[in-house]
Scaffold this active site. Structure first.
Site, PDB file in Angstrom:
ATOM      1  N   HIS A  36       0.877  -1.292   0.259  1.00 51.27           N
ATOM      2  CA  HIS A  36      -0.179  -0.006   0.003  1.00 51.27           C
ATOM      3  C   HIS A  36       0.822   1.496  -0.089  1.00 51.27           C
ATOM      4  CE1 HIS A  36      -4.386  -1.126   0.191  1.00 51.27           C
ATOM      5  NE2 HIS A  36      -3.851  -2.315   0.882  1.00 51.27           N
ATOM      6  N   GLU A 161      -7.721  -0.906 -15.218  1.00 53.51           N
ATOM      7  CA  GLU A 161      -8.177  -1.301 -13.850  1.00 53.51           C
ATOM      8  C   GLU A 161      -8.872   0.035 -13.126  1.00 53.51           C
ATOM      9  OE1 GLU A 161      -6.166  -4.077 -12.475  1.00 53.51           O
ATOM     10  OE2 GLU A 161      -6.833  -4.171 -10.288  1.00 53.51           O
ATOM     11  N   ASP A 173       1.535  -4.115  -9.299  1.00 52.55           N
ATOM     12  CA  ASP A 173       1.162  -5.390  -9.921  1.00 52.55           C
ATOM     13  C   ASP A 173       1.514  -5.821 -11.536  1.00 52.55           C
ATOM     14  OD1 ASP A 173       0.126  -5.532  -7.452  1.00 52.55           O
ATOM     15  OD2 ASP A 173      -1.907  -5.617  -8.024  1.00 52.55           O
TER      16      ASP A 173
HETATM   17  C1  GLA Z   1      -3.212  -4.190  -4.888  1.00 52.18           C
HETATM   18  C2  GLA Z   1      -2.767  -3.041  -6.025  1.00 52.18           C
HETATM   19  C3  GLA Z   1      -1.519  -2.614  -5.870  1.00 52.18           C
HETATM   20  C4  GLA Z   1      -0.912  -2.227  -4.424  1.00 52.18           C
HETATM   21  C5  GLA Z   1      -1.552  -3.248  -3.570  1.00 52.18           C
HETATM   22  C6  GLA Z   1      -1.155  -2.968  -2.013  1.00 52.18           C
HETATM   23  O1  GLA Z   1      -2.587  -5.424  -5.373  1.00 52.18           O
HETATM   24  O2  GLA Z   1      -3.355  -3.491  -7.308  1.00 52.18           O
HETATM   25  O3  GLA Z   1      -1.368  -1.465  -6.746  1.00 52.18           O
HETATM   26  O4  GLA Z   1      -1.413  -1.037  -3.948  1.00 52.18           O
HETATM   27  O5  GLA Z   1      -2.861  -3.740  -3.374  1.00 52.18           O
HETATM   28  O6  GLA Z   1       0.314  -2.995  -2.060  1.00 52.18           O
END
Ligand code: GLA
Length: 382
Positions: A36, A161, A173
């Site tokens: 996060h 997204e 991600d």
């Molecule tokens: C999800 C989001 C990422 C990141 C994580 C927490 O996976 O897609 O961008 O913020 O939560 O680290």
């Protein structure tokens, strides 16, 4: 990559469309630490894994495009003109989103047929959605010679997204899934989108993921709420993002914030520090420090940032009771999904037995355990 998955997807494609397709594989990801903080332009330490999504695709001369989801046995049949997000569209919105975001850049995608399948457990926080977005943007880029770089492609995936599922995710991600390197983790600076690759060897230890097999449904709105808190605190500090904040600066505006928001912003500052310490400990091969930082990250996510849940906390507390576990924490967005555990190889079997039993007793539901390998990013399969 899993040969079985590739073969199943390719066979299904040939059955449906009777052609030899272009094959793409795009992996899911884990995140060692830096949770996060990506949407505050902080530092994260993810890696692509050997589970992911395989897609088979070809150009089509018909009036519509067709995408078949093998695992779900569902078909998306759509027209390229005026693409809109579907209510309750699930997986369909990721694909529609990717096509629409490519179009927004003024690029032309023709019709195509595709089949995809995957082996990333859904809702486990291993980014099956980023894998799916990246697989499609990568395949379409190749098929229609769009000339997009990998960096442009991940931004398209992220925008898909944001606009088609409503989750205002960061870039971690999509980055990890696209740029992953075998046996390595990537220290990613989410401001510059530059990363340093660290080959990692856990020696007598290994990573285990334990899936709570729950996904509490406030996850999406809570995610956007957390992001908004970070943006608000940054605005009060008159800085671009919390990446530029220090504890001293935050203490200077403490009176203007609620205790909850203060703690959340403090978490971000501290987690960024932990990522740097973690990277240093990788270089120094100090596994105890790695474990310790994992537990501290979890504490922060649980108490300060408040994105954990009882099931995740239970698994981490159990890990703490076992001397063969050096560290554990929730991974990904939170409110369910997996914990990441650093476990002694020859103690893993007993730990798994123990945790299976106690989790079942406590929640009347089984947890699942996965071994993962750190693997390469999105690629064409020959
Ligand atoms: C999800 C989001 C990422 C990141 C994580 C927490 O996976 O897609 O961008 O913020 O939560 O680290």
């Amino acid at each position: 990559m899993n040969k079985k998955l590739r073969n199943e997807v390719e066979e299904s494609f040939k059955k449906h469309f009777r052609e030899k397709p272009l094959m793409i594989f795009s992996p899911g990801r884990i995140n060692l630490i830096g949770e996060h903080v990506d949407y505050s332009e902080g530092f994260v330490l993810p890696a692509a894994i050997n589970k992911g999504i395989a897609v088979a695709m070809v150009k089509s001369s018909s009036k519509n495009s067709k995408v078949y989801a093998l695992n779900k046995d569902e078909l998306l049949d759509f027209n390229l003109d005026g693409i809109k997000k579907l209510p309750n569209g699930g997986w369909r919105n990721y694909i529609l989103g990717v096509v629409a975001e490519i179009q927004k850049k003024g690029l032309t995608v023709g019709n195509f047929n595709a089949v995809f399948g995957g082996n990333i457990p859904e809702g486990a926080g291993m980014s099956s959605s980023a894998a799916l977005e990246n697989a499609f943007v990568f395949g379409l880029n190749k098929l229609f010679n769009l000339g997009l770089s990998k960096s442009e492609m991940i931004l398209i995936s992220q925008q898909a997204e944001h606009h088609f599922t409503g989750v205002k995710c960061g870039i971690m991600d999509q980055y990890a899934s696209m740029f992953g390197v075998k046996d390595s983790v990537l220290l990613l600076d989410c401001r510059t989108l530059e990363s340093t690759t660290y080959k990692i060897d856990f020696k007598n230890y290994k990573l285990l993921l334990i899936n709570t097999n729950v996904k509490h449904n406030l996850a999406e709105s809570a995610y956007n709420d957390r992001r908004a808190v970070c943006e608000n605190v940054a605005a009060v500090l008159k800085i671009k993002t919390l990446r530029d904040a220090s504890k001293e600066m935050l203490d200077g505006i403490k009176d203007e914030l609620s205790e909850e928001d203060y703690q959340k912003a403090l978490y971000v500052i501290e987690e960024n520090e932990r990522v740097k310490k973690f990277s240093q400990a990788i270089v120094e091969n100090n596994l105890n420090t790695l474990g310790d930082l994992l537990y501290k990250s979890h504490e922060g996510l649980r108490k300060q940032y408040q994105v954990s849940c009882s099931e995740l906390d239970f698994l981490v507390d159990k890990a703490k009771e076992n001397n063969d576990v050096l560290g554990a924490r929730m991974m990904g967005g939170g409110f369910g999904g997996c914990t990441l555990n650093l476990v002694k190889k020859d103690g893993a079997e007993d730990f798994i037995k123990e945790i299976n039993k106690s989790y079942l007793q406590e929640y009347d539901r089984a947890c699942s355990v996965y071994n993962v390998k750190l693997a390469s990013g999105t690629r064409i399969l020959k």
